[in-house]
Design a protein around this motif. Structure first.
Motif, PDB file in Angstrom:
ATOM      1  N   GLN A   1       0.834  -1.208   0.000  1.00  0.00           N
ATOM      2  CA  GLN A   1       0.000   0.000   0.000  1.00  0.00           C
ATOM      3  C   GLN A   1       0.874   1.266   0.000  1.00  0.00           C
ATOM      4  O   GLN A   1       0.579   2.224  -0.716  1.00  0.00           O
ATOM      5  CB  GLN A   1      -0.928  -0.005   1.214  1.00  0.00           C
TER       6      GLN A   1
ATOM      7  N   PHE B   1       2.257   1.719  -3.402  1.00  0.00           N
ATOM      8  CA  PHE B   1       1.206   2.213  -4.302  1.00  0.00           C
ATOM      9  C   PHE B   1       0.987   3.713  -4.103  1.00  0.00           C
ATOM     10  O   PHE B   1       0.945   4.480  -5.068  1.00  0.00           O
ATOM     11  CB  PHE B   1      -0.090   1.437  -4.035  1.00  0.00           C
TER      12      PHE B   1
ATOM     13  N   GLN C   1     -10.621  10.878  -6.718  1.00  0.00           N
ATOM     14  CA  GLN C   1     -10.748   9.820  -5.708  1.00  0.00           C
ATOM     15  C   GLN C   1     -11.195   8.509  -6.359  1.00  0.00           C
ATOM     16  O   GLN C   1     -10.715   7.433  -6.018  1.00  0.00           O
ATOM     17  CB  GLN C   1     -11.755  10.253  -4.645  1.00  0.00           C
ATOM     18  N   GLU C   2     -12.118   8.621  -7.299  1.00  0.00           N
ATOM     19  CA  GLU C   2     -12.611   7.420  -7.970  1.00  0.00           C
ATOM     20  C   GLU C   2     -11.486   6.733  -8.750  1.00  0.00           C
ATOM     21  O   GLU C   2     -11.393   5.506  -8.788  1.00  0.00           O
ATOM     22  CB  GLU C   2     -13.764   7.794  -8.908  1.00  0.00           C
TER      23      GLU C   2
ATOM     24  N   VAL D   1      -8.249   6.940  -8.047  1.00  0.00           N
ATOM     25  CA  VAL D   1      -7.316   6.338  -7.083  1.00  0.00           C
ATOM     26  C   VAL D   1      -7.858   4.982  -6.609  1.00  0.00           C
ATOM     27  O   VAL D   1      -7.124   3.993  -6.528  1.00  0.00           O
ATOM     28  CB  VAL D   1      -7.073   7.303  -5.890  1.00  0.00           C
ATOM     29  N   CYS D   2      -9.158   4.932  -6.318  1.00  0.00           N
ATOM     30  CA  CYS D   2      -9.763   3.667  -5.862  1.00  0.00           C
ATOM     31  C   CYS D   2      -9.703   2.601  -6.969  1.00  0.00           C
ATOM     32  O   CYS D   2      -9.418   1.435  -6.699  1.00  0.00           O
ATOM     33  CB  CYS D   2     -11.211   3.889  -5.432  1.00  0.00           C
TER      34      CYS D   2
ATOM     35  N   TRP E   1      -6.241   1.256  -7.208  1.00  0.00           N
ATOM     36  CA  TRP E   1      -5.945   0.353  -6.089  1.00  0.00           C
ATOM     37  C   TRP E   1      -6.623  -1.007  -6.284  1.00  0.00           C
ATOM     38  O   TRP E   1      -6.041  -2.045  -5.996  1.00  0.00           O
ATOM     39  CB  TRP E   1      -6.373   1.028  -4.785  1.00  0.00           C
ATOM     40  N   GLU E   2      -7.838  -0.958  -6.799  1.00  0.00           N
ATOM     41  CA  GLU E   2      -8.576  -2.214  -7.047  1.00  0.00           C
ATOM     42  C   GLU E   2      -7.857  -3.101  -8.071  1.00  0.00           C
ATOM     43  O   GLU E   2      -7.883  -4.318  -7.970  1.00  0.00           O
ATOM     44  CB  GLU E   2      -9.979  -1.900  -7.577  1.00  0.00           C
TER      45      GLU E   2
ATOM     46  N   ASP F   1      -3.175  -5.200  -8.494  1.00  0.00           N
ATOM     47  CA  ASP F   1      -2.606  -6.548  -8.660  1.00  0.00           C
ATOM     48  C   ASP F   1      -2.334  -6.880 -10.126  1.00  0.00           C
ATOM     49  O   ASP F   1      -1.506  -7.735 -10.429  1.00  0.00           O
ATOM     50  CB  ASP F   1      -3.560  -7.605  -8.076  1.00  0.00           C
TER      51      ASP F   1
ATOM     52  N   MET G   1      -8.247   8.417   1.128  1.00  0.00           N
ATOM     53  CA  MET G   1      -9.175   8.045   0.043  1.00  0.00           C
ATOM     54  C   MET G   1      -9.361   6.533   0.002  1.00  0.00           C
ATOM     55  O   MET G   1     -10.431   6.034  -0.330  1.00  0.00           O
ATOM     56  CB  MET G   1      -8.606   8.497  -1.318  1.00  0.00           C
ATOM     57  N   LEU G   2      -8.299   5.831   0.331  1.00  0.00           N
ATOM     58  CA  LEU G   2      -8.355   4.364   0.274  1.00  0.00           C
ATOM     59  C   LEU G   2      -8.903   3.745   1.556  1.00  0.00           C
ATOM     60  O   LEU G   2      -9.149   2.547   1.600  1.00  0.00           O
ATOM     61  CB  LEU G   2      -6.947   3.796   0.022  1.00  0.00           C
TER      62      LEU G   2
ATOM     63  N   HIS H   1     -11.767   1.653   1.332  1.00  0.00           N
ATOM     64  CA  HIS H   1     -11.704   0.746   0.202  1.00  0.00           C
ATOM     65  C   HIS H   1     -10.965  -0.522   0.581  1.00  0.00           C
ATOM     66  O   HIS H   1      -9.954  -0.461   1.272  1.00  0.00           O
ATOM     67  CB  HIS H   1     -10.981   1.440  -0.952  1.00  0.00           C
ATOM     68  N   SER H   2     -11.433  -1.661   0.094  1.00  0.00           N
ATOM     69  CA  SER H   2     -10.746  -2.919   0.399  1.00  0.00           C
ATOM     70  C   SER H   2      -9.478  -3.015  -0.439  1.00  0.00           C
ATOM     71  O   SER H   2      -9.349  -2.384  -1.480  1.00  0.00           O
ATOM     72  CB  SER H   2     -11.669  -4.098   0.096  1.00  0.00           C
ATOM     73  N   SER H   3      -8.534  -3.814   0.023  1.00  0.00           N
ATOM     74  CA  SER H   3      -7.287  -3.989  -0.702  1.00  0.00           C
ATOM     75  C   SER H   3      -7.544  -4.801  -1.970  1.00  0.00           C
ATOM     76  O   SER H   3      -8.579  -5.455  -2.095  1.00  0.00           O
ATOM     77  CB  SER H   3      -6.277  -4.723   0.168  1.00  0.00           C
ATOM     78  N   PRO H   4      -6.615  -4.777  -2.935  1.00  0.00           N
ATOM     79  CA  PRO H   4      -6.820  -5.565  -4.153  1.00  0.00           C
ATOM     80  C   PRO H   4      -7.010  -7.038  -3.856  1.00  0.00           C
ATOM     81  O   PRO H   4      -7.822  -7.705  -4.496  1.00  0.00           O
ATOM     82  CB  PRO H   4      -5.529  -5.334  -4.943  1.00  0.00           C
TER      83      PRO H   4
ATOM     84  N   ALA I   1     -10.421  -7.467  -2.445  1.00  0.00           N
ATOM     85  CA  ALA I   1     -11.389  -7.245  -3.539  1.00  0.00           C
ATOM     86  C   ALA I   1     -11.447  -8.453  -4.463  1.00  0.00           C
ATOM     87  O   ALA I   1     -12.508  -8.844  -4.936  1.00  0.00           O
ATOM     88  CB  ALA I   1     -10.992  -6.010  -4.326  1.00  0.00           C
TER      89      ALA I   1
ATOM     90  N   ARG J   1     -20.968  -1.246  -9.340  1.00  0.00           N
ATOM     91  CA  ARG J   1     -20.822   0.099  -8.804  1.00  0.00           C
ATOM     92  C   ARG J   1     -21.887   1.033  -9.359  1.00  0.00           C
ATOM     93  O   ARG J   1     -22.024   2.155  -8.916  1.00  0.00           O
ATOM     94  CB  ARG J   1     -19.432   0.622  -9.140  1.00  0.00           C
TER      95      ARG J   1
END
Lengths: 172, 360
Positions: free
Chosen positions: A13, A16, A47-48, A50-51, A54-55, A58, B36-37, B40-43, B46, B54
Motif C-alpha cells: 500500500q 502504491f 478519488q474514484e 485512485v480507488c 488500487w482495485e 494486482d 481516500m483508500l 476501500h478494500s485492498s486488491p 477485492a 458500482r
C-alpha cells in the motif's frame, strides 16, 4: 490475515501511494481531458480513479511504465465517470468561463482553457475520441482502442471538428 | 475557409500542458491518498470478494420480480375477465328461433348432404324424441319465421357488416344447395374468416396515436417481450418485459434488462432500453400499416421518444411484422432504431420478439 501478510500488505500500500503521488498531476490531466465538466467534480473523479487504481493494482506486473498503466486505467475510469454524470448544463460563454478559470484551471496557455471548454460541450463518446486525438494518438491507434474502423474514426472526427468550429464561432 | 476546427494547435498546447502537469508538485499528500483508500478494500480482498456492481441501478432480482408480478397480474386478469370463447357451442336459449340469434354460429364438422332425403328411421326417431316430455322443444320452436336481416345481426361486430348482396347470396345458396365438396370448402375458409372478422377491428391506413402492432389483431392484448438493445455507450443489453395495449393505446409496459435496470414505459411498443438507471419514458408515433392477410400485418412507424431517467429526447424509426398464430396468440417481431438523442448523441438498435395473448 497473519502478521506477515499484514506487513506485506502494508508495504504494498505504501508503495502504491508513493507511485500514485508521483503521478498526481497526470491523474489531474486525465480528469480534465476525459472526465470533468464545469463543476467541482475533479476531486470526486480523482478519488474514484485512485480507488480504481488500487482495485486493479494486482494486475500491474511491472512490464510497462507505472505511469502508462495508470494513464490507461485512469482514462477508462474518467470516461465511465463522465458517461454517468452526463447531464445537461446551461451554456456558459467562453468569456464567463475565463473569469472563473482560476478555480479549476491554472494553465498559462489560453489554448488549454479553450480546449477544456470545447471538449466540455461534447457527449461521452465524442469527448473520449477527441481526448485520444488531442492526447497525440493517431487514427489507426484510436480505431484499435475504440474497436471501430479507421474510416469510422475519421468520419466521426470530421463531424466533431465541424461541431467544435460551430461552437467556437458562436462564442465569437 | 474550412468548416472544421483545426485541432493541431490544441494538440501541441495539450502536449506542453501535460509535460507541465507531470513536472508540477503533487497536490495530494500521501496521507490524502491513504484517506481516500481508507474505505476501500485492498486488491487482494477485492479479488477474494464477489464484485459488487458500482452502478446505481436496481438489482436484477428486483427487475425480475417486478416482471413476474406483472405477468401474474396479466394472467389473472385474463382468467377473470376473458370473454367466453366465440366458437363455443350455442346454448338452447341461443337457439330459440324467435330471437335474432336463431342461426347457429358453428358449422357441423361432418358435412351434411342437403340433397339426400331423410331416412324413415331418422324421421321415426325424431318423432319419438318430440313426444318425450323432457325433450320437448319450446312452443313455437318450429314456427315459420320470415328470413330477415335481423338474422345476421349477431355476426355484425366490429365493422363486419353483412350487406344485402351477401343476403341474396345466402338465399341463392339455400335454393341451390352446395355439393359436399363446396361445404367442406366453406368450413375450411369462411368460418375461420368470420371468427377473425368478429375479433378484428378495422384498421385505418394511417394511425395517429399509438404504434403498437397488437391491435391489428385484437382490442386488448397482453404481451411478453424478449429482446436486445445495442449502442456504443451501453454495449448490448438483454431485455424482458410485459405490456398491455387496448384500443390502439398502450397502457404501459414494465421492463428489465440484464444489468438490473427497470423501465416503466407508456405509449411504447412493448419494450425499450438504453438508460443505466431507473427510467420512465414516453413514446408516440405515426405510421403506415398494411395487412395483406387476416393473419399477417406489417407496420412502419416514425415516432419520438422522451426518456426521463438520464433525460433524453429523440426520434425513432420502428418496423414490425406481426403474425396471428391462432385464436388467442400473436407473435410480433420488431426492430427499432433510436436516432441520436439530444443528450446521448448516439444511435441505439433494439430488436424485440413479443408473444401476445389476445383478451378481446
Amino acid at each position: 490475515m497473519d502478521k506477515k501478510t499484514l506487513v506485506e500488505e502494508r508495504r504494498r500500500q505504501e508503495q502504491f501511494v508513493a507511485q500514485v503521488q508521483q503521478c498526481d498531476a497526470l491523474i489531474y490531466s486525465v480528469c480534465r481531458l476525459y472526465g470533468c465538466r464545469r463543476d467541482n467534480s475533479t476531486e470526486d473523479l480523482y478519488q474514484e480513479i485512485v480507488c480504481a487504481l488500487w482495485e486493479s493494482y494486482d494486475s500491474y506486473n511491472g512490464d510497462s511504465k507505472f505511469s502508462s498503466w495508470l494513464y490507461s486505467v485512469a482514462r477508462n475510469t474518467a470516461v465511465a465517470y463522465y458517461r454517468r454524470h452526463q447531464l445537461r448544463q446551461p451554456e456558459v460563454s467562453l468569456t464567463d468561463l475565463e473569469r472563473n478559470f482560476e478555480d479549476w484551471h491554472d494553465s498559462p496557455d489560453p489554448l488549454v482553457g479553450e480546449l477544456y471548454y470545447l471538449i466540455d460541450q461534447l457527449n461521452a463518446d465524442d469527448r473520449y475520441l477527441t481526448g485520444l486525438y488531442i492526447d497525440g494518438y493517431e487514427y489507426d491507434e484510436i480505431a484499435q482502442m475504440m474497436n471501430l474502423s479507421q474510416q469510422a474514426i475519421r468520419t466521426r472526427m470530421s463531424r466533431i471538428k465541424a461541431r467544435l468550429k460551430e461552437i467556437k464561432d458562436r462564442q465569437k | 475557409m474550412t468548416d472544421e476546427l483545426n485541432l493541431e494547435p490544441y494538440r501541441k498546447a495539450w502536449k506542453a500542458e501535460k509535460q507541465r502537469l507531470e513536472s508540477a508538485p503533487p497536490r495530494h499528500t500521501e496521507q490524502d491518498i491513504l484517506s481516500m483508500l481508507s474505505h476501500h478494500s485492498s486488491p487482494k480482498e477485492a479479488a477474494s470478494q464477489p464484485q459488487q456492481p458500482r452502478r446505481r441501478t436496481l438489482p436484477l432480482w428486483l427487475g425480475s420480480a417486478a416482471a413476474s408480478v406483472a405477468i401474474l397480474i396479466g394472467v389473472s386478469w385474463m382468467l377473470w375477465f376473458r370473454p367466453a370463447s366465440p366458437i363455443a357451442p350455442p346454448t338452447i336459449a341461443e337457439l330459440r328461433p324467435h330471437t335474432p340469434s336463431a342461426i347457429p354460429t358453428t358449422i357441423p364438422t361432418t358435412p351434411i348432404s342437403l340433397t339426400t332425403p331423410p331416412s324413415p328411421h331418422s324421421h321415426a326417431r325424431t318423432m319419438q324424441l318430440l313426444q318425450e316430455p323432457h325433450r320437448s322443444l319450446p312452443a313455437g320452436a318450429f314456427d315459420p319465421q320470415p328470413l330477415s336481416d335481423d338474422y345476421l345481426l349477431p355476426l355484425e361486430d366490429n365493422n363486419t357488416k353483412v350487406v344485402p348482396s351477401d343476403l341474396a347470396d345466402a338465399k341463392t345458396q339455400v335454393q341451390n344447395p352446395p355439393s359436399q365438396s363446396q361445404w367442406q370448402s366453406f368450413q375450411a375458409s369462411d368460418v375461420t374468416n368470420s371468427i377473425y372478422k368478429q375479433k378484428t377491428p378495422k384498421e385505418p391506413l394511417v394511425r395517429t396515436w399509438s404504434d403498437n402492432m397488437s391491435f391489428q389483431f385484437a382490442r386488448t392484448q397482453v404481451g411478453l417481450s424478449l429482446g436486445a438493445c445495442h449502442s456504443q455507450a451501453i454495449g448490448t443489453q438483454a431485455l424482458v418485459g410485459v405490456g398491455i395495449t387496448r384500443d390502439s393505446k398502450n397502457y404501459g409496459a414494465i421492463c428489465a434488462n440484464n444489468q438490473g435496470a427497470l423501465y416503466l414505459l407508456f405509449g411504447v411498443p412493448s419494450l425499450t432500453s438504453g438508460s443505466d438507471s431507473l427510467s420512465v419514458g414516453l413514446q408516440y408515433g405515426y405510421g403506415l400499416s398494411y395487412r395483406p392477410t387476416d393473419k399477417l400485418a406489417i407496420r412502419l412507424n416514425l415516432g419520438g421518444y422522451l426518456q426521463f431517467g438520464n433525460f433524453d429526447l429523440g426520434l425513432r424509426l420502428n418496423t414490425e411484422a406481426g403474425y396471428r398464430l391462432n385464436e388467442y396468440l400473436t407473435l410480433t417481431a420488431s426492430y427499432q432504431y433510436y436516432m441520436p438523442g439530444i443528450i446521448s448523441g448516439e444511435g441505439r438498435h433494439t430488436a424485440i420478439v413479443t408473444l401476445g395473448y389476445i383478451i378481446d
